[in-house]
Enzyme design. Structure first.
Site, PDB file in Angstrom:
ATOM      1  N   ASN A 126      -1.074   6.230  -6.868  1.00 16.32           N
ATOM      2  CA  ASN A 126      -0.338   6.386  -6.010  1.00 16.32           C
ATOM      3  C   ASN A 126       1.442   5.167  -6.001  1.00 16.32           C
ATOM      4  O   ASN A 126       1.993   5.516  -6.311  1.00 16.32           O
ATOM      5  CB  ASN A 126      -0.687   5.131  -4.559  1.00 16.32           C
ATOM      6  CG  ASN A 126       0.086   4.949  -2.881  1.00 16.32           C
ATOM      7  OD1 ASN A 126       1.539   5.325  -3.559  1.00 16.32           O
ATOM      8  ND2 ASN A 126      -0.268   4.668  -2.226  1.00 16.32           N
ATOM      9  N   ASP A 127       0.847   3.686  -6.222  1.00  9.01           N
ATOM     10  CA  ASP A 127       1.945   2.725  -6.366  1.00  9.01           C
ATOM     11  C   ASP A 127       2.867   2.822  -8.103  1.00  9.01           C
ATOM     12  O   ASP A 127       3.802   2.860  -8.057  1.00  9.01           O
ATOM     13  CB  ASP A 127       1.708   1.149  -6.273  1.00  9.01           C
ATOM     14  CG  ASP A 127       0.325   1.448  -5.254  1.00  9.01           C
ATOM     15  OD1 ASP A 127       0.993   1.987  -4.206  1.00  9.01           O
ATOM     16  OD2 ASP A 127      -0.793   0.274  -5.672  1.00  9.01           O
TER      17      ASP A 127
END
Lengths: 104, 470
Positions: B396-397
């Site tokens: 994700n990040d």
């Protein structure tokens, strides 16, 4: 400061430089095994543990001495086992590819 | 006198060989081809050191042999049994054992030396080294146990914070320093102060890892590894033993280097990682917002399979979600199915993907993915423009374009994988919950992006089934 201590500090500092030089060359794909390998290497504290718990005068007594040896040897044996297992899995494309190539 | 010199030379020569074998062992780790040989050299070095140590008048054999047998049996058993996905916590716990051992060695040596000194003051270099070994070793021991509990999910992976946390930590540290100074100048209560310092160091180890979140674990684990290395080196000063100094220094340098590397990969200073309680603040602010409904496009496994099957080049971006779902074998099967159809498959590895440095590489190696199909961030980033599909598996990040574009984003400036440059992006995700850092990811709202919701392993297995029937 004694000459003896100065020698020890020299050894320490030179080893730090060697460490930076050698580890800087390890590719990121091997960073987990590297951590685990260095983890096993600091298990060398087992040498210190044996010297403290094993000589005729054992200041910590048998129980603490035993715990000490168990902790240090967990570090050594666990560390090397895990590193060995991980490194055994790393294969280059050549060793894996033939299966795919047959289909081409 | 001469014989004493001779004996010393014999042991120290053996220890020198150990030092050389350790250095060569690490040198051979510079390539996956030779790494295994390197590890064997390192093992040989350990054996040499142990033999040299056994020959130094050891008499407490029951304690030594008993401890070795138990430690070896348990260590080898868990080392073999542990799943590859659980490797970070395994490394953490073995690391903690080393730290604890170093602290106990310092304690034993202090007791012995105090007894032999008959009330005379001890030399400062000895007491300083003893104190440093004990404090750093104990912090590493307790910190590693907390890291283990967090990674094993026996306690929450979220940062644990409370008001005045830094003040409490600073006070504990001050108390440790007070006791340490008292030990160093060895007042009448040397041993009592030593014990208090040791106990407080354990407390500090716990307190300092509590506020650090799961996603920051790569930094913490390498830092703790470096701590134990430094503690081992200081035991060398305590015992006047060069092999401990050399090995400890090597590990300390290695751990520090990796820690800095991880910090750099997140565009954050190590201080920020350790004291920033990253994830706690942002998570609460995201929750407060109530999460405005975000328009995302979702995709079925069949559509995903079709998109992948007709691509020329697919780049897989694995993250911690792949580890949690144990999806690495399914990913490998997907790779084989696609390659049979002539699709080129590459893997993009972000330096901090997962919970320890290089975590993804090990998991994919376990699934038989050749290491030369894995690409570092810098190598693969220009490649995304040419890729037809970027398949994000539980990352994700590290894919968040806000890090590149949004100056207000907490992760602004963090180097990311440019998945949004690919023609199509497919994101495998459990739900629309924000990532660990609790930051919205504009990638998901990108018109090029489609979401495949569900457990990563099940999703990929479904895609594989669809591919086989095509």
């Amino acid at each position: 400061m004694t000459d003896h201590l100065l020698t020890e500090i020299t050894v320490f500092i030179l080893a730090v430089f060697v460490g930076i030089e050698v580890i800087g060359r390890v590719p990121s794909t091997l960073h987990t095994p590297l951590m685990s390998a260095t983890n096993a290497i600091h298990g060398i504290v087992l040498v210190g543990a044996i010297l403290v718990a094993g000589l005729s005068f054992a200041p910590l007594g048998s129980v603490v001495g035993f715990i000490l040896i168990v902790l240090a040897s967990l570090n050594v044996f666990g560390g090397y086992t895990v590193t060995e297992r991980m490194l055994a899995m790393f294969r280059p494309r050549a060793a894996v590819a033939p299966v795919v190539k047959k289909d081409e | 006198m001469e014989t004493v010199t001779q004996y010393a030379t014999w042991y120290n020569a053996a220890y020198l060989i150990t030092g050389i074998l350790f250095i060569l062992g690490l040198k051979y780790m510079s390539s996956p081809r030779t790494a295994r040989f390197g590890n064997r050299l390192s093992m040989a070095g350990m054996v040499v050191a142990l033999i040299a140590t056994f020959a130094q008048g050891i008499v407490q054999w029951p304690v030594i042999i008993g401890g070795l047998v138990v430690g070896a049996a348990v260590g080898i058993y868990f080392g073999r049994a542990v799943k590859m996905t659980a490797m970070p916590q395994m490394v953490a716990i073995f690391n903690g054992c080393g730290g604890g051992a170093a602290a106990l060695v310092a304690m034993g040596e202090l007791m012995k030396t105090l007894g032999a000194a008959n009330g005379n003051p001890l030399p400062y270099d000895f007491t300083i080294a003893t104190m440093l070994t004990a404090v750093i070793g104990a912090i590493s021991f307790a910190g590693s146990i907390i890291a283990f509990l967090k990674l094993q999910e026996l306690m929450t992976g979220r940062p644990i914070t409370y008001p005045g946390q830094q003040v409490v930590n600073a006070l504990v540290l001050l108390a440790i320093l007070y006791c340490a100074v008292s030990v160093i100048v060895n007042g009448p209560d040397t041993l009592a102060h030593f014990s208090v310092a040791l106990g407080l160091a354990l407390v500090l180890g716990i307190l300092f890892v509590l506020p650090i979140g799961g996603a920051d674990m790569p930094v913490v684990i390498s830092l703790l590894n470096s701590f134990t290395g430094v503690a081992a080196a200081f035991t060398g000063f305590v015992l006047n033993n060069n092999v401990l100094i050399i090995s400890g220094a090597l590990v300390g340098a290695s751990g520090t280097l990796l820690t800095l590397l991880m910090g750099k990969a997140m565009n954050r200073s190590v201080t920020n990682v350790l004291f920033g309680a990253f994830g706690a603040v942002h998570a609460s602010s995201a929750a407060a917002k109530g999460g405005p409904a975000v328009e995302v496009r979702s995709l079925s496994a069949e559509d995903t399979a079709a998109l992948l099957a007709y691509a020329n080049e697919v780049i897989v971006v694995p993250g911690y979600g792949m580890a949690v779902a144990q999806a690495q074998h399914s990913v490998k099967e997907l790779e084989s199915l696609l390659e049979k159809r002539g699709v080129e498959v590459k893997y993009a590895i972000h330096p901090v993907a997962g919970r320890m440095p290089g975590h993804m590489n090990v998991l994919l190696a376990e699934a038989n993915v050749p290491y030369d199909a894995l690409y570092d961030m810098d190598e693969i980033n220009p490649e995304f423009e040419r890729a037809d599909v970027a398949l994000v598996v539980g990352a994700n990040d590290v894919t968040n374009p806000a890090a590149r574009e949004d100056k207000n984003s907490p992760i602004y400036g963090m180097p990311i994988l440019n998945v949004d440059k690919a023609q199509n992006v497919i994101v495998l995700k459990r739900s629309m919950n924000s990532g660990f850092a609790g930051i919205d990811n504009p990638l998901y709202e990108d018109p090029k992006t489609a979401m495949l919701f569900g457990d990563a392993k099940k999703s990929i297995d479904a895609v594989n089934t669809a591919l086989k029937s095509m």
